[in-house]
Design an enzyme around this catalytic site. Sequence first.
Site, PDB file in Angstrom:
ATOM      1  N   GLU A   1       0.820  -1.225   0.000  1.00  0.00           N
ATOM      2  CA  GLU A   1       0.000   0.000   0.000  1.00  0.00           C
ATOM      3  C   GLU A   1       0.846   1.265   0.000  1.00  0.00           C
ATOM      4  O   GLU A   1       0.617   2.194   0.775  1.00  0.00           O
ATOM      5  CB  GLU A   1      -0.954  -0.010   1.202  1.00  0.00           C
ATOM      6  CG  GLU A   1      -1.913  -1.190   1.169  1.00  0.00           C
ATOM      7  CD  GLU A   1      -2.965  -1.182   2.269  1.00  0.00           C
ATOM      8  OE1 GLU A   1      -2.724  -0.601   3.332  1.00  0.00           O
ATOM      9  OE2 GLU A   1      -4.027  -1.778   2.046  1.00  0.00           O
TER      10      GLU A   1
ATOM     11  N   ASP B   1      -8.521  -8.700   5.200  1.00  0.00           N
ATOM     12  CA  ASP B   1      -8.267  -7.474   5.948  1.00  0.00           C
ATOM     13  C   ASP B   1      -9.311  -7.247   7.035  1.00  0.00           C
ATOM     14  O   ASP B   1     -10.106  -6.318   6.927  1.00  0.00           O
ATOM     15  CB  ASP B   1      -8.267  -6.290   4.957  1.00  0.00           C
ATOM     16  CG  ASP B   1      -7.613  -5.052   5.539  1.00  0.00           C
ATOM     17  OD1 ASP B   1      -7.060  -5.131   6.638  1.00  0.00           O
ATOM     18  OD2 ASP B   1      -7.673  -3.995   4.874  1.00  0.00           O
TER      19      ASP B   1
ATOM     20  N   GLU C   1     -12.189  -1.195  12.618  1.00  0.00           N
ATOM     21  CA  GLU C   1     -12.170  -0.577  11.290  1.00  0.00           C
ATOM     22  C   GLU C   1     -13.318  -1.068  10.412  1.00  0.00           C
ATOM     23  O   GLU C   1     -13.983  -0.270   9.755  1.00  0.00           O
ATOM     24  CB  GLU C   1     -10.823  -0.875  10.596  1.00  0.00           C
ATOM     25  CG  GLU C   1     -10.780  -0.388   9.169  1.00  0.00           C
ATOM     26  CD  GLU C   1      -9.475  -0.698   8.461  1.00  0.00           C
ATOM     27  OE1 GLU C   1      -8.569  -1.277   9.084  1.00  0.00           O
ATOM     28  OE2 GLU C   1      -9.370  -0.358   7.273  1.00  0.00           O
TER      29      GLU C   1
END
Length: 693
Positions: free
Chosen positions: A308, A382, A410
């Site tokens: 990323e 994730d 998240e």
Amino acid sequence: MKTRTLLLVWSVVSLAIPALGEDGYRFWLRYDPVPDQALREEYRRQCREMVVLGRSEVLDAARDELLRGLKGMLGQAPPSVPKASRDGVIVIAGSQEGREITDLGVLGTDGYLIQSRRIGGKAATVIVGRTDRGALYGAFRLLRLLQTRESLERLNINDEPAIALRMADQWDNPRGDVERGYAGASIFHWDHLPALDERYTDYARMLASVGINGIVLNNVNTAKNGLTGWKLITAPYLPKTAALAGVFRRYGIRVYLSVNFASPMLIGGLKTADPLEPAVQEWWKNRAREIYSYIPDFGGVLVKADSEGEPGPFTYKRSPTDGANMLAAAFEPLGGLVVWRAFVYGKDRNPDRIMQPYEIFQPLDGHFASNVAVQVKNGPLDFQVREPVSPLFGAMPKTNQVLELQVTQEYTGQATHVVYLVPEWKEVLSFDTFARGRTSTVEAVVSGRLFGNRHCGIAGVMNIGSDRNWTGQLLAQANTYGYGRLAWNPDLSAEAISREWVEMTFGTNPRVVATISGILLKSWKTYEQYTSPLGLGVLCDKEHFGPDLVHRQKQHHADAEGVGYDRTLETGSGFVAQYRSPWKEIYDSLSTCPEELLLWFHHVPYRYRLQSGKTLIQYIYDSHFEGVEEVRGFQAEWRKLRGLIDPERYNQVTEVLQGQLAAAIKWRDAINQYFFQISGIPDAKGRITVSEK
Ligand code: GCV
């Protein structure tokens, strides 16, 4: 009234009323007075004086915590004396002195004993640690016994952590924000450091109370989009880190930093960060020495590389082993660990992204240096509400592995939704990889037990911030607590952990405990029901908040006929082959695949009948309606607590549940609408109509 009488009256009154101004700041270490007078008297008799054997700052912290806790709960702190002078003495002993009092047997590192016995003819409660840190953990345990109103009679407790490395990973940026943080700004004020803030100590107490022994102070993203975390290993910042390390050291916690792989260029002005380049190797060696000159017990570095936008060895056509081992050589002589994350994926690789970490890392097994640990997220994607366990666990027997869990929510509701994640983590830890026959669980891998690896561990991406109640949403403290307790003992049940947490946080009234635990224990499944049931995967918008199914089509693969990602051997991406038997076969077959993961592995027609006889599409509709009703149920349950807990925290959670209901309805309607429109199949119960949009 004379001062003494006044004090007496006040101490009686203060024991009877709950503390005012409740805001959650004291988390589970509240130490409110024990309301039952008889029990309080009994505890007082057992805690009349304190003897500390040994001298270290960790033992000082243990003593201070005991004094603070006992003073709060019993209204008086026992005097510290050099030697037991009467019955009811608490003796706390560190590594050296403890051996003279009792046989520690095979007690492991960080373990402790708590025993009721006689010392110098006096009735004593003895806390002995294998290390001073163990004694500190024992002190917290003794306090927990009082907080949960357990008896202090005939104690014979022998406890040690299952997992050696128990890490708190902060995704805090030095500029003051927290990536994926939902509890306000970072608690670390790099501008003010090395000046210290009281909150650092309270955070260290929080972590130590559940046995955390390492903290990574900064985000794994260190440079992208202008981030400055990479600077933390430079001279202006090292005294600041050293100051924080001093706070955490007192609580047995070693400090680590996330570093940028291109630091030799960013900081050193070199033209390359190629790990095979001698100048680069030399640069890291010097930097490591400099770090240790400020922080002699520095834990090591965490690296997000080739991921990323963060740089890594791939830039130079080098492998993760080249990169990690180069750093390992620099930190090894100083006792430092290199934790290398396996969260690596790229566009030019396997289009089924979740296959990439295994493809990259598994072939490297046996090639990592002994002070490298590879940190793997619990699932292959994730931190979704439901994922299979990453196939990398158990697939790298010659490599130290660290399990990465996400305590911050998240993808599981941020600070809007009450979601207790311990049941999920329990499933991960108890998942059998079959790496060495049965009982090759993830826990056996990351404790190092299965393959005899030394630097294994567990890391939690933390959920705390500068909000007064630490976690933004008060009940999310149960995740902070639960993460630490599970890291210490993965065999604890989700129920036992929630009960402990509720008792310590809200008191031991059985109705309060049953009600709050009941909500917590259902909450993960409930969130799954109204967001992403059956392993549907990522359905959220780009910011990971609300639903956006159109944008996530490449994840859920919904079309007019069916939904789900085909990852089977014959017709799909073949991801199932990354698992050992029998999982490979179980996941590969539509009829044996666990239903909660069905759409993770299979593209399934909407009219397919699930085990219950319900069609897939009807299940999706119903699940979303049922999930919303569960949230209404949480609200009804919570209302029963009015008057049983303090109004401040009652109101805080009431508000959260209101927001959760509104958000759950939004998720339900967006998802049901989407599937109604794409499948054209009506809801058998007639609840879904075509939206006007
Ligand atoms: C710290 C996901 C998150 C990112 C996070 C990344 C990682 O992509 O959305 O915020 O970056 O995982 O774990 O590195």
